[in-house]
Motif scaffolding. Sequence first.
Motif, PDB file in Angstrom:
ATOM      1  N   ASP A 143      -5.907  -0.774  -4.784  1.00 53.67           N
ATOM      2  CA  ASP A 143      -5.354  -1.425  -3.638  1.00 53.67           C
ATOM      3  C   ASP A 143      -6.241  -2.519  -3.236  1.00 53.67           C
ATOM      4  OD1 ASP A 143      -3.610  -2.204  -1.565  1.00 53.67           O
ATOM      5  OD2 ASP A 143      -3.697  -0.195  -0.564  1.00 53.67           O
ATOM      6  N   GLU A 144      -6.110  -3.736  -3.537  1.00 54.31           N
ATOM      7  CA  GLU A 144      -7.060  -4.814  -2.883  1.00 54.31           C
ATOM      8  C   GLU A 144      -8.280  -4.550  -3.293  1.00 54.31           C
ATOM      9  OE1 GLU A 144      -5.882  -7.113   0.434  1.00 54.31           O
ATOM     10  OE2 GLU A 144      -3.628  -6.329   0.444  1.00 54.31           O
TER      11      GLU A 144
ATOM     12  N   SER B 116       0.919  -1.202   0.041  1.00 50.92           N
ATOM     13  CA  SER B 116       0.090   0.123   0.140  1.00 50.92           C
ATOM     14  C   SER B 116       0.891   1.367   0.016  1.00 50.92           C
ATOM     15  CB  SER B 116      -0.875   0.003   1.148  1.00 50.92           C
ATOM     16  OG  SER B 116      -1.753  -1.104   1.229  1.00 50.92           O
TER      17      SER B 116
HETATM   18 MG   LIG Z   1      -2.005  -2.795   2.221  1.00 51.67          MG
END
Ligand SMILES: [Mg+2]
Length: 268
Positions: free
Chosen positions: A173-174, A61
């Motif tokens: 991000d995910e 991240s």
């Molecule tokens: Mg992360």
Amino acid sequence: MSAAAAAQAAPEVATAFRFDRLRKTFRSKDGGDVVALQDVDFRVRRGEFVTVVGPSGCGKSTLLRILAGLERASSGNVELGGREHTGPSRDVGVVFQAPVLLPWRNIIDNVLVPAQIQGRDAKTSRERALHYLNLVGLSGFETKYPNELSGGMQQRVGIARALVNDPMLLLMDEPFGALDAMTRETMNVELLKLRERTGATIMLVTHSIPEAVFLGDRVIVMSPRPGRVTQVIEVDLPSRTLDVINTERFGAYVSGIRANLNASGGLD
Ligand SMILES: [Mg+2]
Ligand SMILES: Nc1ncnc2c1ncn2[C@@H]1O[C@H](COP(=O)(O)OP(=O)(O)O)[C@@H](O)[C@H]1O
């Protein structure tokens, strides 16, 4: 270097972004330093889809936030579209794990938020918002409110919102981490179609090795903290439809990456 040598060394495909000896250190609560990223070096071509896998806390991240201009590197360089990159830019769209839509705004007004922040022309922004809502399969939902949509649909609103300024780079991000397995597969297929239609460069962070292999032209594998790139894998698959997941070749990519993560003590 001579001009001829420089021309020869020039990459054939334009660079979308590049990390050069990137390092990020955080100050922890007890005053010590936490090295989140160490010597991260890689270049991504324009139009390429790269996926990033690695254990929790390895700096995925942080890497994405630096590229989004939301966090500054401690040292090293980040280059975006050939220029040094230091802050948020409308050339970059970001999709986070939770879409965080504003509950009091309807769908199209949620998609328009980044365009309004950038002070862009209202009429053309609206046209683009409608265009991207259509691309993510949400035509007809413009005037609904977030609580009237399923989780998967809300995440698609988040994707349309990230695209509304026509960014050259889409960072995710995910993005599908909170979705059930079937919705997630559908979203993966849709994302590949979207990528074809927009030509955007995409970097997607995921916990799922199969997802990374299915989506990525290249998979970037990171080590446990301090996050370094341990492996970069070119993924060459005969197709990118869901049936490819059951092939031996796909399985070989997945187990290769799993072995690499195991070897660095990073599988969680
Ligand atoms: Mg992360
Ligand atoms: N703002 C911050 N302050 C202090 N430490 C942080 C901060 N953000 C991230 N970290 C630390 O940096 C490391 C990498 O975090 P992160 O990039 O979120 O990892 P990942 O996304 O791979 O799980 C972790 O050890 C995390 O605790």
